[in-house]
Design a protein around this motif. Sequence first.
Motif, PDB file in Angstrom:
ATOM      1  N   MET A   1       0.658  -1.178   0.271  1.00  0.00           N
ATOM      2  CA  MET A   1      -0.171  -0.099   0.045  1.00  0.00           C
ATOM      3  C   MET A   1       0.784   1.144  -0.007  1.00  0.00           C
ATOM      4  O   MET A   1       1.760   1.393   0.736  1.00  0.00           O
ATOM      5  N   ALA A   2       0.376   2.267  -0.826  1.00  0.00           N
ATOM      6  CA  ALA A   2       1.029   3.478  -0.816  1.00  0.00           C
ATOM      7  C   ALA A   2       1.189   4.312   0.327  1.00  0.00           C
ATOM      8  O   ALA A   2       2.020   4.940   0.939  1.00  0.00           O
ATOM      9  N   PHE A   3      -0.164   4.186   1.092  1.00  0.00           N
ATOM     10  CA  PHE A   3      -0.165   5.181   2.121  1.00  0.00           C
ATOM     11  C   PHE A   3      -0.250   4.392   3.532  1.00  0.00           C
ATOM     12  O   PHE A   3      -0.879   3.293   3.528  1.00  0.00           O
ATOM     13  N   THR A   4       0.190   4.920   4.537  1.00  0.00           N
ATOM     14  CA  THR A   4       0.035   4.571   5.850  1.00  0.00           C
ATOM     15  C   THR A   4      -0.932   5.525   6.595  1.00  0.00           C
ATOM     16  O   THR A   4      -0.776   6.557   6.679  1.00  0.00           O
ATOM     17  N   ILE A   5      -1.910   4.657   7.405  1.00  0.00           N
ATOM     18  CA  ILE A   5      -2.834   5.472   7.910  1.00  0.00           C
ATOM     19  C   ILE A   5      -2.181   5.691   9.361  1.00  0.00           C
ATOM     20  O   ILE A   5      -2.036   4.631  10.197  1.00  0.00           O
ATOM     21  N   GLU A   6      -1.906   7.138   9.617  1.00  0.00           N
ATOM     22  CA  GLU A   6      -1.523   7.284  11.007  1.00  0.00           C
ATOM     23  C   GLU A   6      -2.385   7.546  12.169  1.00  0.00           C
ATOM     24  O   GLU A   6      -2.135   6.969  13.002  1.00  0.00           O
ATOM     25  N   GLU A   7      -3.609   8.216  11.785  1.00  0.00           N
ATOM     26  CA  GLU A   7      -4.581   8.133  12.640  1.00  0.00           C
ATOM     27  C   GLU A   7      -5.927   8.342  11.839  1.00  0.00           C
ATOM     28  O   GLU A   7      -5.944   8.737  10.593  1.00  0.00           O
ATOM     29  N   SER A   8      -6.859   8.015  12.358  1.00  0.00           N
ATOM     30  CA  SER A   8      -8.252   7.975  11.893  1.00  0.00           C
ATOM     31  C   SER A   8      -9.326   8.526  12.794  1.00  0.00           C
ATOM     32  O   SER A   8      -9.428   8.036  13.885  1.00  0.00           O
ATOM     33  N   PHE A   9     -10.116   9.501  12.391  1.00  0.00           N
ATOM     34  CA  PHE A   9     -10.972   9.936  13.278  1.00  0.00           C
ATOM     35  C   PHE A   9     -12.569  10.037  12.698  1.00  0.00           C
ATOM     36  O   PHE A   9     -12.689  10.631  11.623  1.00  0.00           O
ATOM     37  N   ALA A  10     -13.587   9.854  13.460  1.00  0.00           N
ATOM     38  CA  ALA A  10     -14.822  10.016  12.890  1.00  0.00           C
ATOM     39  C   ALA A  10     -15.073  11.489  12.957  1.00  0.00           C
ATOM     40  O   ALA A  10     -15.011  12.241  13.714  1.00  0.00           O
ATOM     41  N   SER A  11     -15.855  11.958  11.734  1.00  0.00           N
ATOM     42  CA  SER A  11     -16.108  13.395  11.595  1.00  0.00           C
ATOM     43  C   SER A  11     -17.351  13.731  10.920  1.00  0.00           C
ATOM     44  O   SER A  11     -17.226  13.560   9.554  1.00  0.00           O
ATOM     45  N   PHE A  12     -18.368  14.131  11.368  1.00  0.00           N
ATOM     46  CA  PHE A  12     -19.453  14.568  10.565  1.00  0.00           C
ATOM     47  C   PHE A  12     -20.157  13.232   9.843  1.00  0.00           C
ATOM     48  O   PHE A  12     -20.371  13.627   8.842  1.00  0.00           O
ATOM     49  N   GLY A  13     -19.908  12.208  10.307  1.00  0.00           N
ATOM     50  CA  GLY A  13     -20.860  10.975   9.664  1.00  0.00           C
ATOM     51  C   GLY A  13     -19.615  10.490   8.827  1.00  0.00           C
ATOM     52  O   GLY A  13     -19.971   9.261   8.316  1.00  0.00           O
ATOM     53  N   GLY A  14     -18.635  10.842   8.565  1.00  0.00           N
ATOM     54  CA  GLY A  14     -17.711  10.412   7.823  1.00  0.00           C
ATOM     55  C   GLY A  14     -16.223   9.905   8.775  1.00  0.00           C
ATOM     56  O   GLY A  14     -16.340   9.971   9.760  1.00  0.00           O
ATOM     57  N   LYS A  15     -15.226   9.965   7.890  1.00  0.00           N
ATOM     58  CA  LYS A  15     -13.780   9.932   8.605  1.00  0.00           C
ATOM     59  C   LYS A  15     -12.642  10.749   7.977  1.00  0.00           C
ATOM     60  O   LYS A  15     -12.374  10.847   6.850  1.00  0.00           O
ATOM     61  N   MET A  16     -11.997  11.295   9.003  1.00  0.00           N
ATOM     62  CA  MET A  16     -10.963  12.103   8.618  1.00  0.00           C
ATOM     63  C   MET A  16      -9.643  11.105   8.917  1.00  0.00           C
ATOM     64  O   MET A  16      -9.362  10.571  10.101  1.00  0.00           O
ATOM     65  N   LEU A  17      -8.849  10.785   7.796  1.00  0.00           N
ATOM     66  CA  LEU A  17      -7.608   9.946   7.669  1.00  0.00           C
ATOM     67  C   LEU A  17      -6.403  10.872   7.704  1.00  0.00           C
ATOM     68  O   LEU A  17      -6.375  11.750   6.872  1.00  0.00           O
TER      69      LEU A  17
END
Length: 283
Positions: A1-17
Motif C-alpha cells: 500500500m502506498a499510504f500509511t494511516i497514521e490516525e483516523s477520526f470519525a467526523s460529521f458522519g465520515g472519517k478524517m484520515l
Amino acid sequence: MAFTIEESFASFGGKMLKLSHESTVNNCKMNLNLYLPHQYFDPDHKEQLPVLLFLSGLNSTPDNISEKAYVPPSANKYGFAVILPDTSPRLEDERLKNGIGAGMYLDATQEPWSKNFHMYSYILKDLLPSIRKEYTKLNLDRMSICGHSMGGMGALIIYLRNPVLFKSCSAFAPLTHPIGVKNGQKYFKLFLGADESKWTNYDPSCLIKHYDGPKRPILIHQGTSDQGIKDLIPEYFLEASKGTKLDGLIHLKYAEGYDHAYYFVSTFVPEQCEFHAKYLGLS
C-alpha cells in the motif's frame, strides 16, 4: 500500500484520515489528510465519489483546513471526498528552514531545495496518481480544486496550467501576482533563482493570459479587512483576465469586515463547496 494511516477520526458522519507516504517526487516522507464522507462507507452507494483538492496556506499543515475550515459537513451533504496535502516536506535540515511550510506549489530548481521541494509535480505526478490507485472508490476524473492564501495561489496555478484535470476552481484570499510583491519575490528567488522569466510559470496573473481551457468561472472570496490584501492584489488578477478566455468569468466576491483567518474561510466554505458541487454534477 502506498499510504500509511497514521490516525483516523470519525467526523460529521465520515472519517478524517491522517496519512503518510514515501514520495518518489519529493524524495522523502509526505503527510496529508483525506476526508471520506459517509457515502464512501455506504455499501449501497455504488458510484465512485468525486474529489475536492484543497490546498493550505503559508506555514500551514493539512490540519489547519481539516480542523478549522469545516469542510466535512459540505462534503457529506454533496458526497465528495477531500484531499488535503501538506504545504511542503517536513525535513529536519537547518538549510531548509525557510522552505518548511512554504513550498509555494512550485518545483524548486535551486539548492538545497531542488532535491525535495517539488510541490507542483508532487501533487500532479505523485499524490493524485497514488490516491487514484489506492482509493478506487474515488473518481479523480471528477475533481475540483481550491485553496487558501498560498494554497489559493497554488489552486490557481495548478488549474490554469491543467484545466482539463479539474471541473472547477475556487480560492480564499489567494496570492494572485506573487512576482509583483516582495513576499512572493522572496520565495521565487529562493526556490527558482534570479532569472525572473522562470517565475511566470507559477504566477496566476501571468498564466491566465495564456489560459486555453474550458470557459468556466473561477470563484474567489476576499476579506476587506485582510491585513495582507495589498500583497494579495485580487484586483490585479481580475484586470489580467480581461481579453482572455476567462474574461468576465472571475467571480471576485469581497467579504466586508472579514480578515485572512479561518473564521473567514469557514464562513464561506459552504458557498464554495456548493459552487464545486454544481460542476462536479452533485447538485
